[in-house]
Design a protein around this motif. Structure first.
Motif, mmCIF file in Angstrom:
data_model
loop_
_atom_site.group_PDB
_atom_site.id
_atom_site.type_symbol
_atom_site.label_atom_id
_atom_site.label_comp_id
_atom_site.label_asym_id
_atom_site.label_seq_id
_atom_site.Cartn_x
_atom_site.Cartn_y
_atom_site.Cartn_z
ATOM 1 N N MET A 1 0.816 -1.184 0.000
ATOM 2 C CA MET A 1 0.000 0.000 0.000
ATOM 3 C C MET A 1 0.864 1.254 0.000
ATOM 4 S SD MET A 1 -3.247 -0.604 0.087
ATOM 5 C CE MET A 1 -4.665 -0.868 1.057
ATOM 6 N N GLU A 2 1.836 1.280 0.882
ATOM 7 C CA GLU A 2 2.637 2.488 1.019
ATOM 8 C C GLU A 2 3.446 2.784 -0.242
ATOM 9 O OE1 GLU A 2 4.613 3.164 4.857
ATOM 10 O OE2 GLU A 2 3.544 1.363 5.493
ATOM 11 N N ARG A 7 -3.768 5.657 0.466
ATOM 12 C CA ARG A 7 -4.246 5.874 1.829
ATOM 13 C C ARG A 7 -5.622 5.242 1.941
ATOM 14 N NH1 ARG A 7 -1.117 8.283 4.758
ATOM 15 N NH2 ARG A 7 -2.594 8.646 6.405
ATOM 16 N N LEU A 8 -5.890 4.624 3.052
ATOM 17 C CA LEU A 8 -7.194 4.014 3.310
ATOM 18 C C LEU A 8 -7.917 4.879 4.331
ATOM 19 C CD1 LEU A 8 -9.155 1.576 3.062
ATOM 20 C CD2 LEU A 8 -7.911 0.565 4.986
ATOM 21 N N TRP A 29 -9.199 -4.166 11.150
ATOM 22 C CA TRP A 29 -8.949 -2.870 10.490
ATOM 23 C C TRP A 29 -9.148 -1.702 11.436
ATOM 24 C CZ3 TRP A 29 -6.301 -2.520 6.284
ATOM 25 C CH2 TRP A 29 -6.290 -3.593 5.392
ATOM 26 N N VAL A 30 -10.070 -1.845 12.377
ATOM 27 C CA VAL A 30 -10.309 -0.753 13.316
ATOM 28 C C VAL A 30 -9.071 -0.534 14.174
ATOM 29 C CG1 VAL A 30 -11.768 0.082 15.190
ATOM 30 C CG2 VAL A 30 -12.788 -1.197 13.299
ATOM 31 N N GLU A 34 -5.871 2.667 14.248
ATOM 32 C CA GLU A 34 -5.317 3.370 15.409
ATOM 33 C C GLU A 34 -3.789 3.404 15.363
ATOM 34 O OE1 GLU A 34 -7.126 4.748 17.898
ATOM 35 O OE2 GLU A 34 -9.016 4.107 17.025
ATOM 36 N N THR A 35 -3.176 2.410 14.695
ATOM 37 C CA THR A 35 -1.723 2.240 14.823
ATOM 38 C C THR A 35 -0.950 2.348 13.512
ATOM 39 O OG1 THR A 35 -1.976 -0.153 14.601
ATOM 40 C CG2 THR A 35 -2.008 0.741 16.838
ATOM 41 N N THR A 36 -1.640 2.472 12.386
ATOM 42 C CA THR A 36 -0.968 2.472 11.090
ATOM 43 C C THR A 36 -1.170 3.813 10.416
ATOM 44 O OG1 THR A 36 -1.530 0.137 10.928
ATOM 45 C CG2 THR A 36 -0.724 1.188 8.939
ATOM 46 N N ASP A 37 -0.092 4.416 9.941
ATOM 47 C CA ASP A 37 -0.226 5.778 9.424
ATOM 48 C C ASP A 37 -0.866 5.877 8.044
ATOM 49 O OD1 ASP A 37 1.896 4.791 7.951
ATOM 50 O OD2 ASP A 37 3.196 6.520 8.286
#
Length: 144
Positions: A1-2, A7-8, A29-30, A34-37
């Protein structure tokens, strides 16, 4: 992805649906949001947002919701509004960020066709892509 500069964005309705289905999903995913930029939570959509001469986000939402209900043959008041909110969120993102294009990933053909038909021949046609999530994931995996 990066590496694809993707961006999601997770809208509140999607987060609520994911929370409900957690027992059936292999990835949380929730928690990742919280933890993935590269994953962001969006706010609720602003119904009056529009880009140039495109329809308002609220109008897109209403039209998509009505089309999905018709295709599913369900009373609109009983139909979940998660899928109908996605193109409205996309309009909000186009209006408030510097994105040229937004992609909506779905695994529901009725919702995908409804969204695409509502966006057709509007300013958003070609700017908001409606993509099958499994085809997209497969394509991204082959591009690694």
């Amino acid at each position: 992805m990066e590496q694809h500069d993707v961006r999601l964005f997770l809208p509140p309705r999607v987060i609520a649906e994911l929370d409900e289905q957690q027992a059936y999903m292999s990835i949380d995913w929730v928690d990742k949001a919280e933890t993935t930029d590269w994953i962001e939570r969006t706010g609720t959509f602003q119904p009056g947002v529009r880009v140039h001469d495109g329809p308002r986000a609220g109008a897109i939402f209403d039209r998509v919701h009505a089309k999905i209900a018709k295709r599913e043959q369900i009373d609109p008041d009983e139909l979940r509004k998660t899928d109908a909110s996605l193109p409205a969120i996309a309009v909000m993102l186009l209006g408030s960020r510097t994105f040229d294009r937004i992609g909506i990933l779905l695994d529901d053909n009725h919702a995908a066709e409804s969204i695409a038909s509502v966006l057709q021949n509007t300013y958003y046609d070609g700017r908001i892509a409606v993509l099958n999530i499994w085809d997209t994931i497969s394509h991204m995996e082959t591009e690694r």
